[in-house]
Write a protein that holds these residues in place. Structure first.
Motif, PDB file in Angstrom:
ATOM      1  N   GLY A  10       0.188  -0.558  -0.169  1.00  0.00           N
ATOM      2  CA  GLY A  10      -0.139   0.116  -0.082  1.00  0.00           C
ATOM      3  C   GLY A  10       0.839   0.900  -0.197  1.00  0.00           C
ATOM      4  N   GLY A  11       2.096   1.522   0.552  1.00  0.00           N
ATOM      5  CA  GLY A  11       2.724   2.293   0.902  1.00  0.00           C
ATOM      6  C   GLY A  11       2.028   3.443   1.634  1.00  0.00           C
ATOM      7  N   SER A  12       1.829   3.437   1.927  1.00  0.00           N
ATOM      8  CA  SER A  12       0.425   4.792   3.333  1.00  0.00           C
ATOM      9  C   SER A  12       1.470   5.086   3.972  1.00  0.00           C
ATOM     10  N   ASN A  13       2.039   4.754   4.770  1.00  0.00           N
ATOM     11  CA  ASN A  13       3.845   5.232   5.527  1.00  0.00           C
ATOM     12  C   ASN A  13       4.632   5.922   4.498  1.00  0.00           C
ATOM     13  N   MET A  14       4.926   5.804   3.442  1.00  0.00           N
ATOM     14  CA  MET A  14       6.403   6.536   2.493  1.00  0.00           C
ATOM     15  C   MET A  14       4.689   7.962   2.003  1.00  0.00           C
ATOM     16  N   ASN A 106      13.458   0.692   8.741  1.00  0.00           N
ATOM     17  CA  ASN A 106      12.142  -0.081   8.798  1.00  0.00           C
ATOM     18  C   ASN A 106      11.103   0.806   9.918  1.00  0.00           C
ATOM     19  N   ILE A 107      10.151   0.183   9.512  1.00  0.00           N
ATOM     20  CA  ILE A 107       8.598   0.127  10.735  1.00  0.00           C
ATOM     21  C   ILE A 107       8.409  -0.895  11.357  1.00  0.00           C
ATOM     22  N   HIS A 108       7.716  -1.589  12.251  1.00  0.00           N
ATOM     23  CA  HIS A 108       7.034  -2.195  12.402  1.00  0.00           C
ATOM     24  C   HIS A 108       6.015  -2.648  13.445  1.00  0.00           C
ATOM     25  N   GLU A 177      -0.424   5.941  13.875  1.00  0.00           N
ATOM     26  CA  GLU A 177       0.597   6.406  14.989  1.00  0.00           C
ATOM     27  C   GLU A 177       2.532   6.317  13.982  1.00  0.00           C
ATOM     28  N   GLU A 178       1.822   5.018  13.472  1.00  0.00           N
ATOM     29  CA  GLU A 178       2.577   4.319  12.191  1.00  0.00           C
ATOM     30  C   GLU A 178       3.067   6.188  11.686  1.00  0.00           C
ATOM     31  N   HIS A 179       2.009   6.508  11.011  1.00  0.00           N
ATOM     32  CA  HIS A 179       1.717   7.778   9.870  1.00  0.00           C
ATOM     33  C   HIS A 179       2.974   8.863  10.844  1.00  0.00           C
TER      34      HIS A 179
HETATM   35  C1  GRF Z   1       3.076  -1.160   8.388  1.00  0.00           C
HETATM   36  O1  GRF Z   1       1.742  -1.170   9.041  1.00  0.00           O
HETATM   37  C2  GRF Z   1       4.731  -1.162   8.376  1.00  0.00           C
HETATM   38  O2  GRF Z   1       4.350  -1.014   9.269  1.00  0.00           O
HETATM   39  C3  GRF Z   1       4.461  -2.744   8.165  1.00  0.00           C
HETATM   40  O3  GRF Z   1       4.011  -2.753   7.238  1.00  0.00           O
HETATM   41  C4  GRF Z   1       3.067  -1.870   7.270  1.00  0.00           C
HETATM   42  C5  GRF Z   1       3.335  -1.747   5.524  1.00  0.00           C
HETATM   43  O4  GRF Z   1       1.690  -0.399   5.595  1.00  0.00           O
HETATM   44  N1  GRF Z   1       6.122  -2.997   7.646  1.00  0.00           N
HETATM   45  P1  GRF Z   1       1.988   0.461   4.153  1.00  0.00           P
HETATM   46  O5  GRF Z   1       2.522   0.149   2.895  1.00  0.00           O
HETATM   47  O6  GRF Z   1       2.815   1.490   4.798  1.00  0.00           O
HETATM   48  O7  GRF Z   1       0.755   1.255   3.986  1.00  0.00           O
END
Ligand code: GRF
Length: 199
Positions: A10-14, A106-108, A177-179
């Motif tokens: 999805g790349g939503s964090n990106m 990396n994000i986890h 929260e990741e975002h």
């Molecule tokens: C996120 O939950 C991240 O923590 C994990 O993979 C997911 C990626 O989501 N590593 P997105 O592609 O950024 O939407």
């Protein structure tokens, strides 16, 4: 600081990082997106944003060594300083890891070192947190080394787990929260508040 992304889905964090750069809350430039999935939303987002996107995978490069080189050469061609993994489902090759040692994040979606490692991705992470009856989960940003989810932790934020949470509900709460944490952590690197050489 030039940021290169590797993303599989999805790349939503990106997107959150790109948006922060556009808003000016992150003083860095998203310069290239690499995906192992030709149909990924991440590559579509790159196209929409006018950021060069590349499909590099075991299909385009069946020899893992050549794939590693292709990824590394792409990052170097765009003068990438920091590599941000954002839902990237593959391991980076040894050449890329060596050249970008200490510069790959990396994000986890949990509080590492718990609920990480091989097989701990996507909804499985949140299933594991709920099965362990944790009252807290969270987000971890860490440096990438050659072991899944085991590199030095550079930032974490906690997220409550509620008694009636399903994995999907928890995932959504964590993703919000990741975002926030990923762009904020990158900005702390830009300002020097976080020095990656310390890890
Ligand atoms: C996120 O939950 C991240 O923590 C994990 O993979 C997911 C990626 O989501 N590593 P997105 O592609 O950024 O939407």
């Amino acid at each position: 600081m030039n940021i290169g992304f590797l993303a599989s889905h999805g790349g939503s964090n990106m997107q959150a990082i790109i948006d922060a750069a556009k808003k000016g809350t992150l003083h860095a430039r998203p310069v290239v997106v690499i995906s192992n999935n030709s149909g990924s939303t991440a590559l579509e987002r790159a196209r929409n944003e006018g950021i060069p996107g590349f499909y590099l995978s075991g299909k385009t490069h069946p020899d893992p060594d050549r794939l590693d080189e292709a990824i590394l050469n792409t990052l170097l061609a765009y003068s990438v300083d920091i590599v941000a993994l954002a839902g990237y489902m593959k391991k980076l090759g040894p050449k890329t890891l060596a050249r970008y040692k200490g510069r790959v994040l990396n994000i986890h979606p949990a509080l590492l070192p718990e609920h990480g490692g091989k097989g701990m991705y996507g909804i499985h992470v949140h299933e594991s947190v709920i099965a362990a009856r944790e009252t807290e989960s969270g987000v971890t940003i860490h440096l990438v080394n050659d072991e899944y989810d085991r590199g030095p932790i550079i930032a974490q934020v906690r997220v409550p787990v509620k008694p009636d949470d399903t994995p999907e509900v928890l995932a959504a709460r964590v993703l919000i929260e990741e975002h926030k944490l990923y762009p904020a952590t990158l900005e702390r690197i830009v300002t020097g508040e976080i020095n990656l050489d310390d890890f």
